[in-house]
Design an enzyme around this catalytic site. Structure first.
Site, short mmCIF file in Angstrom:
data_model
loop_
_atom_site.label_atom_id
_atom_site.label_comp_id
_atom_site.label_asym_id
_atom_site.label_seq_id
_atom_site.Cartn_x
_atom_site.Cartn_y
_atom_site.Cartn_z
N HIS A 194 1.25 0.85 -36.48
CA HIS A 194 0.87 2.26 -36.31
C HIS A 194 -0.63 2.41 -36.14
O HIS A 194 -1.11 3.31 -35.47
CB HIS A 194 1.40 3.10 -37.47
N ARG A 337 9.31 14.88 -33.88
CA ARG A 337 10.06 13.97 -34.74
C ARG A 337 9.86 14.39 -36.19
O ARG A 337 8.73 14.66 -36.61
CB ARG A 337 9.53 12.55 -34.54
N GLU A 435 16.17 3.01 -32.83
CA GLU A 435 15.14 2.00 -33.13
C GLU A 435 15.63 0.94 -34.11
O GLU A 435 14.88 0.07 -34.52
CB GLU A 435 13.84 2.66 -33.61
N ASN A 458 9.11 0.16 -30.41
CA ASN A 458 8.22 -0.54 -31.35
C ASN A 458 9.04 -1.08 -32.52
O ASN A 458 8.90 -2.22 -32.94
CB ASN A 458 7.14 0.40 -31.89
N ASP A 459 9.89 -0.20 -33.04
CA ASP A 459 10.73 -0.63 -34.16
C ASP A 459 11.95 -1.40 -33.68
O ASP A 459 12.37 -2.36 -34.33
CB ASP A 459 11.18 0.59 -34.99
N CYS A 506 10.15 6.14 -26.02
CA CYS A 506 8.85 6.61 -26.50
C CYS A 506 8.05 5.56 -27.23
O CYS A 506 7.01 5.86 -27.82
CB CYS A 506 9.03 7.86 -27.36
#
Ligand code: PEP
Ligand code: MG
Length: 574
Positions: A194, A337, A435, A458-459, A506
């Site tokens: 992050h 979110r 994710e 990303n996750d 995203c």
């Protein structure tokens, strides 16, 4: 002596400036002299900061989350004890008065003296309290920075500053949005941590995982940061300096040229229209999103509203933030979110006691065990939906039960607003982030009950490959082109299309120019990324043809050899 350091590039471009070293505890510790007539004001400022941290810790102690491990209360008590000790609460006042310096500097001087004493202690338990001292000082430092009287570092054009840190938290980096640094570099960190994600949103060259930058670079030393290549040149000679000044100029010219694409629709050469949305962390980021032609906000990471503060934002404050984004986007979609706290965004300060925070109480899991806090956000989101086109996005869903419980809470928030006759958009769309590999594989659970999906690569990559996204020692294993990742993505795009559920992506992959054609070829038509990447990606979309991208993307899907995959990707991007 000139030398170079190599790390992982996070955000492109070239910065040339003077190093400003910071550590966790002396975030922006500038030294300046305070005129004798203002010393009392300075000590009062220090006292107020200590007092506010005392309040903060006492409040934290009174509201220990039910999920907190037993040691947590003890840990707050130790922090309160350290804070109340005269070594920390009064000695810096003496330093302010005798050295006529600012409070931050006095606190840092005193912390260094205390840490030196700790280092000399034989007892392991006591030596380990060193970390607690740093954490308490860090809190006071942050309180000081928020107090009137704080003088930010001078970062004028003539003297650009480059932050050099060992490590930074996402909360630290988001604070830099208010200050104008030319670049920042850190010893630790992974490319999709992050911290790196927020760094990208600052749109300044940055590099992580440099390992010894903090040790090797001296304060005020001239350095060049090549954020595209991940190279730092320390104390450059005249030749290197001229070379990089030229490259910097060319990079800036390219950016200017791209601005011309701002109002153009993102359509492929063969006429397929593509949606390009922006990811934001704070309402202020909307301006940059609009400047770069975003046709919506695809991901508002709302949890950033909760960081860097001692009291959580209440319903009205959240409502105002969401409403502002919705109104400023003037009817364009805004996907917010719900807060993804936990793991590296730890407002409850409990994660340090947990062995595996990324697999623990994070995101929707945390919301569901604290429904009161979650309901406040849901009500704020629904209220704001009356003022624009808000979609609500739920992070880290993995199972049908979680989804059902979430939908019950949303219904409950709606009922409470109905009872109070508060207006909200009755058609507000609810989406889920994909994710966790389980969610991608069992997509039907989510397509049946949700209005849209957004893939958080990303996750998804972190959890599929079991590679901690914040750990630079395994960063080389973090591979968006891994066959397992590609096949999960293709599966999600195809299944969602069959179910007629819109799907966006995203994660950082959406802003990676080398992957745009691959994602288009796999079926993606909706990308959301940091604003800084929007125009580059739009240019790539405008130069791509789906009929050419698709067959090559499908070949990549069948390929498992990493070298051949890279060759195919080169062909796709040729
Ligand atoms: C992701 O995981 O890809 C994502 C967009 O969410 P975050 O990076 O905030 O975890
Ligand atoms: Mg995520």
């Amino acid at each position: 002596m000139s030398f170079a350091l190599h790390g992982i590039p996070v955000s492109g471009g070239i910065a040339i400036g003077h190093a400003h070293l910071i550590s966790h505890a002396n975030l922006e510790t500038a030294h300046y002299l305070v005129p004798p007539g203002q010393l009392t004001q300075e000590t009062t400022r220090f006292d107020a900061a200590v007092e506010s941290v005392r309040d903060e810790l006492e409040q934290l102690r009174a509201t220990v989350p039910a999920t907190a491990p037993a040691e947590f209360v003890g840990f707050i008590d130790v922090h309160l004890m350290i804070l109340n000790d005269s070594m920390l609460s009064t000695e810096p006042r003496r330093i302010i008065e005798t050295e006529q310096c600012n409070a931050e500097w006095a606190l840092k001087v005193q912390m260094d003296a205390l840490l030196a004493q700790f280092d000399a202690i034989e007892d392991t338990y006591l030596r380990e309290r060193r970390t607690d001292v740093i954490q308490v000082v860090e809190r006071v430092m942050k309180a000081l920075l928020g107090h009137p009287g704080y003088m930010p570092l001078q970062t004028d054009e003539g003297h650009k500053l480059i932050l050099v840190a060992h490590d930074l938290s996402p909360a630290d980096v988001v604070q830099f949005k208010q200050h104008h640094f030319a670049s920042f570099i850190t010893d630790l960190g992974g490319t999709t941590s992050h911290t790196a994600v927020v760094a990208r949103s600052l749109n300044i060259p940055s590099i992580v995982a440099l390992h010894h930058a903090r040790q090797l670079i001296r304060e005020n030393e001239l350095i060049i940061v090549d954020g595209t290549q991940g190279v730092v040149i320390v104390d450059p000679d005249q030749q290197a300096l001229s070379e990089y000044q030229l490259r910097q100029h060319q990079f800036e010219l390219e950016r200017l040229k791209l601005k011309r694409l701002r109002y153009m629709r993102a359509t492929t050469l063969d006429g397929f229209s593509v949606e390009l949305h922006a990811n934001i962390e704070l309402p202020d980021d909307v301006a940059q999103a609009k400047e770069n032609g975003a046709t919506g906000i695809g991901l508002f990471r709302s949890e950033f509203l909760f960081l860097n503060r001692s009291h959580l934002p209440g319903e009205d404050e959240q409502f105002a933030a969401y409403r502002r984004v919705a109104e400023e986007m003037e009817g364009l979609p805004v996907t917010i979110r719900t807060y993804d706290l936990g793991a590296d965004k730890d407002i409850d300060q409990v994660q340090r006691f947990i062995t595996n925070p990324a697999l623990g109480l994070r995101a929707i899991r945390l919301c569901l065990i604290e429904p009161e806090r979650f309901l406040i956000q849901l009500r704020a989101l629904l209220r704001a939906s009356h003022y624009g086109k808000i979609n609500i996005l739920i992070p880290m869903l993995a199972s049908a039960r979680e989804l059902d419980q979430t939908l019950v809470l949303i219904a409950q928030a709606k009922q409470s607003l109905d009872a109070e006759e508060v207006p909200y958009d009755r058609e507000v769309k609810i989406g889920g982030m994909i994710e966790v590999p389980a969610a991608a594989l069992a997509l039907g659970i989510f397509t049946r009950k949700l209005d849209f999906l957004s893939v958080g690569t990303n996750d998804l990559i972190q959890y599929t490959l079991a590679v901690d996204r914040t750990d630079d020692t395994v960063a080389h294993l973090y591979d968006p082109l891994h066959p397992a990742v590609l096949s999960l993505l293709a599966h999600v795009f195809k299944t969602a299309e069959k179910a007629s559920v819109p799907v966006a992506l995203c994660g950082e992959m959406a802003g990676d120019l080398s992957l745009t054609r691959l994602l288009l070829g796999l079926g993606l038509r909706h990308f959301s990324m940091h604003s800084a990447h929007l125009l580059d990606i739009k240019q790539r979309v405008l130069q791509s043809s789906l009929s050419q991208a698709k067959p090559l993307a499908l070949r990549m899907l069948r390929e498992s050899d990493p070298d051949r995959l890279l060759l195919l990707l080169d062909r796709l991007n040729a």
